[in-house]
Motif scaffolding. Structure first.
Motif, PDB file in Angstrom:
ATOM      1  N   PHE A 163       0.803  -1.215   0.000  1.00 12.94           N
ATOM      2  CA  PHE A 163       0.000   0.000   0.000  1.00 12.94           C
ATOM      3  C   PHE A 163       0.840   1.270   0.000  1.00 12.94           C
ATOM      4  CE2 PHE A 163      -2.961  -3.215   1.419  1.00 12.94           C
ATOM      5  CZ  PHE A 163      -4.161  -2.840   0.847  1.00 12.94           C
ATOM      6  N   GLY A 164       2.149   1.143  -0.191  1.00 13.52           N
ATOM      7  CA  GLY A 164       3.013   2.310  -0.224  1.00 13.52           C
ATOM      8  C   GLY A 164       3.837   2.451   1.038  1.00 13.52           C
ATOM      9  N   ALA A 165       5.002   3.089   0.919  1.00 15.62           N
ATOM     10  CA  ALA A 165       5.981   3.156   2.012  1.00 15.62           C
ATOM     11  C   ALA A 165       5.425   3.793   3.276  1.00 15.62           C
ATOM     12  CB  ALA A 165       7.221   3.902   1.543  1.00 15.62           C
ATOM     13  N   GLY A 178       9.190  -5.010  10.115  1.00 18.38           N
ATOM     14  CA  GLY A 178       9.073  -3.657   9.586  1.00 18.38           C
ATOM     15  C   GLY A 178       8.298  -3.486   8.295  1.00 18.38           C
ATOM     16  N   TYR A 179       7.459  -4.450   7.943  1.00 19.08           N
ATOM     17  CA  TYR A 179       6.715  -4.350   6.678  1.00 19.08           C
ATOM     18  C   TYR A 179       5.265  -3.926   6.941  1.00 19.08           C
ATOM     19  CZ  TYR A 179      10.597  -6.507   4.194  1.00 19.08           C
ATOM     20  OH  TYR A 179      11.828  -6.756   3.633  1.00 19.08           O
ATOM     21  N   GLY A 227      -0.295  -5.076   3.546  1.00 22.95           N
ATOM     22  CA  GLY A 227      -1.543  -5.433   4.218  1.00 22.95           C
ATOM     23  C   GLY A 227      -2.280  -6.520   3.467  1.00 22.95           C
ATOM     24  N   LEU A 228      -3.194  -7.166   4.130  1.00 23.46           N
ATOM     25  CA  LEU A 228      -3.971  -8.235   3.500  1.00 23.46           C
ATOM     26  C   LEU A 228      -4.861  -7.669   2.400  1.00 23.46           C
ATOM     27  CD1 LEU A 228      -4.736 -10.165   6.752  1.00 23.46           C
ATOM     28  CD2 LEU A 228      -3.773 -11.228   4.716  1.00 23.46           C
ATOM     29  N   ASP A 229      -4.759  -8.249   1.225  1.00 22.96           N
ATOM     30  CA  ASP A 229      -5.605  -7.838   0.102  1.00 22.96           C
ATOM     31  C   ASP A 229      -7.052  -8.204   0.421  1.00 22.96           C
ATOM     32  OD1 ASP A 229      -6.019  -6.955  -2.665  1.00 22.96           O
ATOM     33  OD2 ASP A 229      -6.490  -9.058  -3.039  1.00 22.96           O
ATOM     34  N   ASP A 230      -7.985  -7.364  -0.040  1.00 16.73           N
ATOM     35  CA  ASP A 230      -9.391  -7.603   0.306  1.00 16.73           C
ATOM     36  C   ASP A 230     -10.141  -8.391  -0.770  1.00 16.73           C
ATOM     37  OD1 ASP A 230      -9.578  -5.756  -1.706  1.00 16.73           O
ATOM     38  OD2 ASP A 230     -10.623  -4.223  -0.528  1.00 16.73           O
TER      39      ASP A 230
END
Length: 609
Positions: free
Chosen positions: A215-217, A302-303, A307-310
């Protein structure tokens, strides 16, 4: 007024009763890779087919389980598997960086795979698909079956001539009375050189896969701390190259498939865990283990941006089902596929390769968190054919099994369970079911060649020759000659992979074809004694044998063949009776003129007089 009301009620009750009983030729239970392919093939063979799946998606482990990076069978794009593969590649063809090479590893997002399978099934005539429809019971009805299901919240009975159990765990066959074996077979039981000395109930671990998205840094997609979370369970990951592990699972659109070994999301499983009454609670623990891995990845490594894809509509956004590698295997198949049927198909007393209804080449996995589990040192694994008898139950007529319930050994299951192999097997099961339904017969009266012919009509492979592409105009001829045993495949090892090659440009050795020609044709023995061909078969030898078996005048045949050599058959080599014949030329002309594939074989691959 009362009479009219009673009449209306009578009609309503009749309609309700009719709605609760459904008749079909073929019923496929389980919409995984094999079940979906079986249903498509059954319907395309023009038999009324119904597919029921207890979940919301088709695709099983491959899609509903998130196993969406497919390496096996990438050199064997057989039939429906090849069709699915092409559609996925076409969908992503304009996605930057997507590999569309002929034999590239297939990568896709699960909901994209589900949409593609839905689109295919929606366009197939004679096919009805019912999702969110659990199977509840089965009983024999003549040569067919009565199957109980929960349809739209109500109990319904489906009367089918043939049933295919394509569930991940063999639930249908179990309820019908089939017995199963779990874990490792011993060397004494199977005579497999690689089998351990002692049998063991140890099953391969399952994996509850996760699909993550970047989802981006700056994003923080940290999930709530899972129940029972223990960071030490994943501590070995601190020494791993996480970036490389993520890259290995890269999917289109900045997503990743997380299927990590060791202290990742593998989870040990036993036969008892897979019993229907224990399954739900066990699966809940496996899901928590995967959620713990995601939480560890986000908080300890640190990641947070991952996130879990929906795509999955489950509350925790994990796949609907686990990636299950092993369950119970049927003990009473018509044949049992052994490891020697993979490594030494031509040296066996039985000739099961002649009965193949699917092909596979997936390297066998060994996934155990238990350090004491037997470790098998597989030599490079060859491409192979899956025999018809491995999906047919001996004592349960018109009930076929796929997935992990097939009649194979533990060592063979480690490859045949792979989703792309199962899609090929499912197509074979669909053609087999169609044969029984069309001819109003049972699985005790199967005609191997008719079933194989139907599969070839629908672009499925029955021989795993990777050097003959399906675009070759004579692909079918080489498949049929290979299945007859007249020209055998040649194993070629490259690194950790062994391919089975037809070698169409190689020459034909007389010693290879003589035994089969004499076995099939009564005039063959007399011809060899009379002609005494040399070590390498020539064009002239082939024409002479054609003349002998078809009773065609030799001179007339020679004139006709000389004219057709380049015009009709498009052979590149010159027409010369003294020239050694190539395997390609031999296969095309043998298939055309004396057609050894037409000779019937039994379920063990023996020629039938």
């Amino acid at each position: 007024m009362i009479k009219k009301l009673l009449a209306v009620l009578f009609v309503f009750n009749c309609t309700l009763s009719f709605a609760q009983t459904i008749k079909t030729d073929i019923l496929v239970i389980g919409g995984g890779a094999s079940g979906t392919a079986a249903a498509i093939q059954g319907a395309r063979s023009k038999l009324k087919t119904m597919l029921i799946e207890q979940g919301p998606w088709l695709g099983g482990s491959m899609i509903s389980g998130g196993m969406c990076i497919i390496d096996g069978n990438r050199n064997l794009p057989s039939g429906i598997w090849g069709e699915f593969r092409r559609r996925v590649r076409d969908f992503y063809s304009k996605t930057p960086g997507y590999d569309t090479a002929y034999n590239a590893t297939l990568r896709f997002e699960p909901y994209t795979g589900a949409a593609i399978l839905k689109k295919i099934t929606d366009t197939v005539k004679n096919l009805t698909v019912k999702l969110n429809t659990p199977f509840t019971g089965i009983k024999k009805d003549g040569i067919g079956w009565d199957v109980s299901v929960s349809l739209d919240g109500k109990t319904a009975t489906i009367k089918a001539k043939v049933v295919i159990d394509a569930t991940e765990t063999g639930d249908v066959a179990a309820k019908a009375g089939e017995t199963f074996v779990y874990g490792f077979d011993s060397k004494k039981q199977t005579a497999e050189a690689l089998a351990p000395d002692n049998e063991s109930s140890q099953l391969q671990d399952l994996t509850w896969i996760a699909i993550l998205k970047d989802f981006g840094a700056l994003a923080d997609k940290t999930i709530p701390r899972p129940e029972g979370y223990d960071a030490t369970a994943y501590a070995c990951l601190k020494g791993k190259n996480i970036k490389q592990m993520l890259n290995d699972g890269r999917l289109p659109n900045d997503k990743y498939m997380i299927k990590w070994a060791e202290c990742g999301n593998q989870f040990p499983v036993t036969a008892d865990n897979l019993k229907p009454e224990n399954r739900e609670a066990f699966y809940a623990k496996a899901r928590l283990h995967t959620l713990g891995l995601i939480y560890y990845l986000q908080t300890e490594l640190g990641y947070k941006n991952l996130g879990l894809d929906d795509g999955f509509t489950t509350p925790d956004h994990l796949p609907y089902i686990p990636y299950l590698r092993e369950a119970g295997r049927a003990t009473k198949g018509l044949v049992r596929m052994m490891l020697d049927d993979v490594y030494k198909p031509y040296d066996r007393e039985s000739k099961l390769y002649r009965t193949a209804i699917a092909v596979g080449d997936a390297s066998p996995g060994q996934h155990y968190t238990d350090a004491n589990a037997p470790k098998i040192n597989y030599p490079p694994f060859p491409a192979y054919g899956v025999p018809l008898g491995a999906i047919v139950l001996k004592d349960l007529d018109n009930l076929l099994v796929t997935e992990k319930a097939m009649s194979v050994t533990h060592l063979v299951n480690a490859s045949t369970m792979y989703p792309s192999v199962q899609m090929a097997i499912g197509q074979g099961a669909g053609a087999t079911a169609a044969f029984c339904a069309f001819f109003k017969t049972t699985t005790q009266n199967l005609n191997v060649r008719i079933i194989q012919g139907e599969l070839l009509d629908f672009k499925a492979w029955i021989m795993p020759f990777t050097d003959v592409k399906p675009t070759d105009p004579y692909f079918r001829a080489m498949q049929q000659i290979g299945a007859s045993g007249l020209l055998k495949g040649v194993h070629k090892t490259e690194g950790n992979v062994t391919r089975l090659l037809f070698q169409p440009d190689s020459l034909v050795a007389t010693s290879e074809i003589k035994p089969t020609l004499e076995e099939i044709y009564t005039r063959g023995f007399l011809w060899f004694n009379k002609e005494k061909p040399g070590p390498v078969f020539t064009v002239g030898n082939l024409l002479s044998f054609i003349s002998e078996t078809t009773l065609t005048d030799p001179h007339t045949l020679e004139i006709a063949m000389q004219k057709a050599w380049k015009e009709q058959y498009k052979f590149a080599s010159p027409f010369d009776l003294k020239r050694p014949v190539t395997r390609r030329e031999f296969a095309i002309l043998a298939n055309r003129f004396f057609n050894p594939f037409a000779r019937s074989v039994d379920i063990a691959g023996r020629m039938v007089n």
